[in-house]
Design a protein around this motif. Sequence first.
Motif, PDB file in Angstrom:
ATOM      1  N   PRO A   8      79.694 -39.884  56.657  1.00 58.34           N
ATOM      2  CA  PRO A   8      79.577 -40.361  58.041  1.00 58.34           C
ATOM      3  C   PRO A   8      79.075 -41.799  58.087  1.00 58.34           C
ATOM      4  CG  PRO A   8      77.738 -38.929  57.505  1.00 58.34           C
ATOM      5  CD  PRO A   8      78.708 -38.859  56.347  1.00 58.34           C
ATOM      6  N   ASN A  13      76.239 -40.639  65.903  1.00 57.75           N
ATOM      7  CA  ASN A  13      77.063 -39.435  65.805  1.00 57.75           C
ATOM      8  C   ASN A  13      76.365 -38.369  64.964  1.00 57.75           C
ATOM      9  OD1 ASN A  13      79.262 -40.245  67.360  1.00 57.75           O
ATOM     10  ND2 ASN A  13      80.321 -41.144  65.629  1.00 57.75           N
ATOM     11  N   LYS A 100      84.698 -39.239  57.742  1.00 56.37           N
ATOM     12  CA  LYS A 100      84.036 -40.385  58.352  1.00 56.37           C
ATOM     13  C   LYS A 100      84.837 -40.901  59.539  1.00 56.37           C
ATOM     14  CE  LYS A 100      85.688 -43.615  54.797  1.00 56.37           C
ATOM     15  NZ  LYS A 100      85.176 -44.556  53.774  1.00 56.37           N
ATOM     16  N   GLU A 101      84.131 -41.567  60.436  1.00 57.82           N
ATOM     17  CA  GLU A 101      84.718 -41.993  61.700  1.00 57.82           C
ATOM     18  C   GLU A 101      85.920 -42.905  61.533  1.00 57.82           C
ATOM     19  OE1 GLU A 101      80.322 -41.187  62.622  1.00 57.82           O
ATOM     20  OE2 GLU A 101      81.481 -41.904  60.923  1.00 57.82           O
ATOM     21  N   SER A 102      85.917 -43.793  60.557  1.00 55.21           N
ATOM     22  CA  SER A 102      86.996 -44.775  60.427  1.00 55.21           C
ATOM     23  C   SER A 102      88.240 -44.264  59.716  1.00 55.21           C
ATOM     24  CB  SER A 102      86.481 -46.020  59.691  1.00 55.21           C
ATOM     25  OG  SER A 102      86.145 -45.688  58.353  1.00 55.21           O
ATOM     26  N   SER A 128      92.024 -40.328  67.547  1.00 53.70           N
ATOM     27  CA  SER A 128      91.103 -39.227  67.304  1.00 53.70           C
ATOM     28  C   SER A 128      90.042 -39.175  68.395  1.00 53.70           C
ATOM     29  CB  SER A 128      90.422 -39.386  65.941  1.00 53.70           C
ATOM     30  OG  SER A 128      89.623 -40.556  65.927  1.00 53.70           O
ATOM     31  N   ASN A 130      85.841 -38.612  69.378  1.00 48.91           N
ATOM     32  CA  ASN A 130      84.542 -38.950  68.816  1.00 48.91           C
ATOM     33  C   ASN A 130      84.103 -37.842  67.867  1.00 48.91           C
ATOM     34  OD1 ASN A 130      81.444 -38.313  69.224  1.00 48.91           O
ATOM     35  ND2 ASN A 130      81.723 -40.529  69.261  1.00 48.91           N
ATOM     36  N   LEU A 131      83.497 -38.200  66.755  1.00 46.10           N
ATOM     37  CA  LEU A 131      83.117 -37.243  65.733  1.00 46.10           C
ATOM     38  C   LEU A 131      82.170 -36.166  66.263  1.00 46.10           C
ATOM     39  CD1 LEU A 131      83.201 -36.308  62.783  1.00 46.10           C
ATOM     40  CD2 LEU A 131      81.337 -37.924  62.320  1.00 46.10           C
TER      41      LEU A 131
END
Length: 165
Positions: A8, A13, A100-102, A128, A130-131
């Motif tokens: 992450p 988040n 991971k977010e990216s 996508s 939000n995580l």
Amino acid sequence: MHIVLHQPEIPGNTGNIGRTCVATGTSLHLIEPLGFRLDEKSIKRAGMDYWQHLDVHRYMNYEEFKAMNPGAKIWMATTKAKRSYTEVTFGSDDYIMFGKESAGIPEEILVDNEETCIRIPMLPEIRSLNLSNSVAIVLYEALRQNGFASMQTEGELHRLHWKEE
């Protein structure tokens, strides 16, 4: 239940996910490298005063995570999956992994686990969600399927009483 975050990047988040895990009695597993330090104010602020109650585990990499959790049923939440999270049956001790977010979960991991890859349906115009929102959506479906075991399912008013029917 268990939530796994693979590398992450955003402390807010992870803090929000930690708070959701505490609220649901879910363990949180963090696979490094992390995009932040766990003592940062922002992660604790997002998790509020609940972070000390979190059952959290850290791993140096995915291989260590697998070695430390042999035989674990791991669902891979990814926008690349062919089936929805609502099409599977979650067990009460399953692991749900998010990337991971990216970039999400690395494709090298996904191709070896195609049968456990799941997705949240969404319109094609968006890459996508939000995580922390994604974790909450899938985790609560898994908990619902398991009858919200050990969770409070009714609330009470503070000053007034519900009307009796």
